[in-house]
Design a protein around this motif. Structure first.
Motif, PDB file in Angstrom:
ATOM      1  N   ALA A  93       0.704  -1.208  -0.079  1.00 18.45           N
ATOM      2  CA  ALA A  93       0.005   0.061  -0.109  1.00 18.45           C
ATOM      3  C   ALA A  93       0.672   1.136   0.087  1.00 18.45           C
ATOM      4  CB  ALA A  93      -0.920  -0.064   0.962  1.00 18.45           C
ATOM      5  N   ARG A  94       1.830   1.298   0.730  1.00 13.96           N
ATOM      6  CA  ARG A  94       2.926   2.490   0.805  1.00 13.96           C
ATOM      7  C   ARG A  94       3.524   2.519  -0.578  1.00 13.96           C
ATOM      8  NH1 ARG A  94       7.902   2.299   0.778  1.00 13.96           N
ATOM      9  NH2 ARG A  94       9.229   4.134   1.584  1.00 13.96           N
ATOM     10  N   ASP A  95       4.182   1.611  -1.248  1.00 13.13           N
ATOM     11  CA  ASP A  95       4.708   1.848  -2.501  1.00 13.13           C
ATOM     12  C   ASP A  95       3.948   2.347  -3.483  1.00 13.13           C
ATOM     13  OD1 ASP A  95       6.961   0.697  -1.300  1.00 13.13           O
ATOM     14  OD2 ASP A  95       6.755  -1.266  -2.122  1.00 13.13           O
ATOM     15  N   ILE A  96       2.458   1.764  -3.562  1.00 16.17           N
ATOM     16  CA  ILE A  96       1.455   2.400  -4.454  1.00 16.17           C
ATOM     17  C   ILE A  96       1.061   3.737  -4.036  1.00 16.17           C
ATOM     18  CG2 ILE A  96      -0.858   1.707  -5.664  1.00 16.17           C
ATOM     19  CD1 ILE A  96      -0.083  -0.951  -5.015  1.00 16.17           C
ATOM     20  N   GLY A  97       0.799   3.991  -2.918  1.00 15.02           N
ATOM     21  CA  GLY A  97       0.412   5.197  -2.347  1.00 15.02           C
ATOM     22  C   GLY A  97       1.457   6.445  -2.884  1.00 15.02           C
ATOM     23  N   ILE A  98       2.581   5.969  -2.695  1.00 17.46           N
ATOM     24  CA  ILE A  98       3.806   7.066  -3.014  1.00 17.46           C
ATOM     25  C   ILE A  98       3.946   7.213  -4.585  1.00 17.46           C
ATOM     26  CG2 ILE A  98       6.417   7.109  -2.973  1.00 17.46           C
ATOM     27  CD1 ILE A  98       6.499   5.947  -0.267  1.00 17.46           C
ATOM     28  N   ALA A  99       3.567   6.117  -5.288  1.00 19.22           N
ATOM     29  CA  ALA A  99       3.586   6.294  -6.825  1.00 19.22           C
ATOM     30  C   ALA A  99       2.542   7.221  -7.309  1.00 19.22           C
ATOM     31  CB  ALA A  99       3.430   4.903  -7.348  1.00 19.22           C
ATOM     32  N   ILE A 100       1.359   7.111  -6.463  1.00 18.26           N
ATOM     33  CA  ILE A 100       0.162   7.866  -6.697  1.00 18.26           C
ATOM     34  C   ILE A 100       0.580   9.316  -6.219  1.00 18.26           C
ATOM     35  CG2 ILE A 100      -2.281   8.426  -6.011  1.00 18.26           C
ATOM     36  CD1 ILE A 100      -2.657   5.515  -5.673  1.00 18.26           C
ATOM     37  N   LEU A 101       1.019   9.724  -5.116  1.00 23.09           N
ATOM     38  CA  LEU A 101       1.042  11.021  -4.558  1.00 23.09           C
ATOM     39  C   LEU A 101       2.379  11.817  -5.159  1.00 23.09           C
ATOM     40  CD1 LEU A 101       0.698   9.957  -0.664  1.00 23.09           C
ATOM     41  CD2 LEU A 101      -0.665  11.603  -2.007  1.00 23.09           C
ATOM     42  N   SER A 102       3.271  10.940  -5.815  1.00 22.20           N
ATOM     43  CA  SER A 102       4.487  11.667  -6.473  1.00 22.20           C
ATOM     44  C   SER A 102       4.059  12.108  -7.899  1.00 22.20           C
ATOM     45  CB  SER A 102       5.597  10.671  -6.376  1.00 22.20           C
ATOM     46  OG  SER A 102       5.288   9.588  -7.448  1.00 22.20           O
ATOM     47  N   THR A 111      -6.913  -0.812   1.587  1.00 23.28           N
ATOM     48  CA  THR A 111      -6.370   0.138   2.562  1.00 23.28           C
ATOM     49  C   THR A 111      -6.391   1.493   1.524  1.00 23.28           C
ATOM     50  OG1 THR A 111      -4.874  -1.184   3.773  1.00 23.28           O
ATOM     51  CG2 THR A 111      -4.306   1.128   3.460  1.00 23.28           C
ATOM     52  N   LEU A 112      -5.996   1.490   0.339  1.00 22.54           N
ATOM     53  CA  LEU A 112      -5.816   2.493  -0.465  1.00 22.54           C
ATOM     54  C   LEU A 112      -7.241   3.171  -0.843  1.00 22.54           C
ATOM     55  CD1 LEU A 112      -2.895   1.488  -2.932  1.00 22.54           C
ATOM     56  CD2 LEU A 112      -2.907   3.142  -1.085  1.00 22.54           C
ATOM     57  N   SER A 113      -8.163   1.994  -1.060  1.00 22.28           N
ATOM     58  CA  SER A 113      -9.632   2.593  -1.163  1.00 22.28           C
ATOM     59  C   SER A 113     -10.259   3.317  -0.142  1.00 22.28           C
ATOM     60  CB  SER A 113     -10.195   1.482  -1.607  1.00 22.28           C
ATOM     61  OG  SER A 113     -11.747   1.582  -2.149  1.00 22.28           O
ATOM     62  N   PRO A 117      -2.811  10.402   8.281  1.00 20.77           N
ATOM     63  CA  PRO A 117      -1.501  10.098   8.809  1.00 20.77           C
ATOM     64  C   PRO A 117      -0.563   9.251   7.850  1.00 20.77           C
ATOM     65  CG  PRO A 117      -2.880   9.969  10.729  1.00 20.77           C
ATOM     66  CD  PRO A 117      -3.719   9.869   9.654  1.00 20.77           C
ATOM     67  N   ASP A 118      -1.142   8.374   7.263  1.00 18.27           N
ATOM     68  CA  ASP A 118      -0.306   7.496   6.461  1.00 18.27           C
ATOM     69  C   ASP A 118      -0.128   8.355   5.004  1.00 18.27           C
ATOM     70  OD1 ASP A 118       0.016   5.390   7.888  1.00 18.27           O
ATOM     71  OD2 ASP A 118      -1.747   4.174   6.763  1.00 18.27           O
ATOM     72  N   ILE A 119      -0.998   9.227   4.368  1.00 19.13           N
ATOM     73  CA  ILE A 119      -1.059   9.776   3.321  1.00 19.13           C
ATOM     74  C   ILE A 119       0.221  10.974   3.482  1.00 19.13           C
ATOM     75  CG2 ILE A 119      -2.198  11.335   1.768  1.00 19.13           C
ATOM     76  CD1 ILE A 119      -4.335   9.324   1.542  1.00 19.13           C
ATOM     77  N   LEU A 120      -0.261  11.504   4.557  1.00 18.88           N
ATOM     78  CA  LEU A 120       0.917  12.669   4.887  1.00 18.88           C
ATOM     79  C   LEU A 120       2.324  12.133   4.843  1.00 18.88           C
ATOM     80  CD1 LEU A 120      -0.833  14.588   7.883  1.00 18.88           C
ATOM     81  CD2 LEU A 120      -0.281  15.408   5.477  1.00 18.88           C
ATOM     82  N   LEU A 164      -9.219  15.367  14.854  1.00 12.01           N
ATOM     83  CA  LEU A 164      -8.271  15.814  14.047  1.00 12.01           C
ATOM     84  C   LEU A 164      -6.820  15.755  14.549  1.00 12.01           C
ATOM     85  CD1 LEU A 164      -9.696  19.142  12.772  1.00 12.01           C
ATOM     86  CD2 LEU A 164      -9.123  17.204  11.471  1.00 12.01           C
ATOM     87  N   SER A 165      -6.650  15.217  15.899  1.00 15.34           N
ATOM     88  CA  SER A 165      -5.419  15.351  16.487  1.00 15.34           C
ATOM     89  C   SER A 165      -3.975  14.365  15.958  1.00 15.34           C
ATOM     90  CB  SER A 165      -5.441  15.044  18.014  1.00 15.34           C
ATOM     91  OG  SER A 165      -5.844  13.605  18.102  1.00 15.34           O
ATOM     92  N   SER A 166      -4.767  13.370  15.461  1.00 16.26           N
ATOM     93  CA  SER A 166      -3.576  12.317  14.636  1.00 16.26           C
ATOM     94  C   SER A 166      -3.065  13.113  13.509  1.00 16.26           C
ATOM     95  CB  SER A 166      -4.159  11.165  14.341  1.00 16.26           C
ATOM     96  OG  SER A 166      -4.435  10.179  15.566  1.00 16.26           O
ATOM     97  N   SER A 167      -4.168  13.823  12.667  1.00 18.65           N
ATOM     98  CA  SER A 167      -3.753  14.374  11.388  1.00 18.65           C
ATOM     99  C   SER A 167      -2.683  15.528  11.793  1.00 18.65           C
ATOM    100  CB  SER A 167      -4.959  14.862  10.606  1.00 18.65           C
ATOM    101  OG  SER A 167      -5.553  14.015  10.328  1.00 18.65           O
ATOM    102  N   ILE A 168      -3.296  16.337  12.885  1.00 16.89           N
ATOM    103  CA  ILE A 168      -2.532  17.651  13.156  1.00 16.89           C
ATOM    104  C   ILE A 168      -1.136  17.278  13.576  1.00 16.89           C
ATOM    105  CG2 ILE A 168      -2.296  19.563  14.725  1.00 16.89           C
ATOM    106  CD1 ILE A 168      -4.277  19.914  12.676  1.00 16.89           C
ATOM    107  N   ALA A 169      -1.090  16.272  14.513  1.00 17.02           N
ATOM    108  CA  ALA A 169       0.249  15.823  14.937  1.00 17.02           C
ATOM    109  C   ALA A 169       1.155  15.304  13.741  1.00 17.02           C
ATOM    110  CB  ALA A 169      -0.064  14.623  16.024  1.00 17.02           C
ATOM    111  N   ALA A 170       0.502  14.362  12.887  1.00 14.14           N
ATOM    112  CA  ALA A 170       1.564  14.036  11.728  1.00 14.14           C
ATOM    113  C   ALA A 170       2.037  15.187  10.894  1.00 14.14           C
ATOM    114  CB  ALA A 170       0.559  13.231  10.892  1.00 14.14           C
TER     115      ALA A 170
END
Length: 236
Positions: A16-25, A57-59, A85-88, A171-177
């Motif tokens: 999921a991380r590898d595909i996610g990074i390919a999408i975000l990049s 997970t990505l969906s 947080p993962d996407i960040l 929102l705390s996890s997102s803000i912290a990330a």
């Protein structure tokens, strides 16, 4: 040795991380149709079960959608859960772009000063204890290492929890990330240009004293200075 279920879950997370990074990049831009399950699993050297779990997970994060006969397609950016947080984390493993970084600081300026004002009115002794402990951790470790950044996260998390507002706490996890990844970003080429601990201590003192207006102003100034530090890094 890890149980099979645990090992499979970790493998799916890595996919999921590898595909996610390919999408975000931008390597797999919106509209891209990903390879079919069999071909993708074979190409990645993983089981079809692990690949399916990665796609689920990505969906759930809004990055892809799967439809019968149409396959799995990368969603438009407007559907991505950019506060996940993962996407960040994945975004900052690539070059996130100045616009996205500024957007994160703008979000913080909207949310955190108001949260600090609420926290000053509603905080309990336990919240203050957690903030003080986090400040001690920041002072002991510094923000150049993971332990210090974790303490910084804990400080901001305690403030949001002190508001007693459930949507804000969510929102705390997102803000912290966001705090952590922008901190890592701005020191990726050189040391932090200044010590941010005094602003954190001043904010804590305002919250502890129940001075809501002052807490709001000090949080706004803390974020403003953090953005200025980040802009120096972006300029380089």
């Amino acid at each position: 040795m890890l149980p099979l279920a645990s090992a499979s879950h970790r493998l799916a997370g890595a996919v999921a991380r590898d595909i996610g990074i390919a999408i975000l990049s931008g390597r797999s831009p919106p509209g891209t149709v990903l390879p079919g399950e069999i071909a993708a699993a074979e190409g990645l050297g993983v089981s079809r079960t692990a690949y399916r779990e990665a796609i689920r997970t990505l969906s759930a994060k809004g990055l892809v959608e799967s439809r019968p006969k149409a396959g799995t397609r990368v969603c438009p950016r407007g559907r991505w859960n950019l506060l996940d947080p993962d996407i960040l984390a994945w975004a900052f493993e690539t070059e996130p772009g100045e616009g996205f970084i500024r957007d994160l600081f703008e979000l913080r300026q909207i949310v955190e000063p108001a949260a600090a004002e609420l926290a000053a009115a509603r905080r309990g002794d336990d919240h203050l204890d957690r903030m003080a402990h986090a400040l001690d951790g920041m002072a002991r470790h510094g923000l150049a290492v993971a332990a210090g950044r974790a303490a910084d996260q804990a400080f901001h998390h305690a403030i949001l929890e002190a508001t007693g507002n459930a949507p804000l706490v969510a929102l705390s996890s997102s803000i912290a990330a966001s705090v952590t990844w922008t901190t890592i970003y701005k020191q990726r080429r050189r040391a932090l240009p200044r010590d941010p601990l005094p602003e954190h201590r001043a904010l804590y003192e305002a919250i502890a004293a129940g001075e809501g207006t002052l807490a709001r102003a000090r949080m706004a100034e803390l974020i403003h200075l953090a953005l200025a530090d980040t802009e120096l890094s972006m300029a380089e």
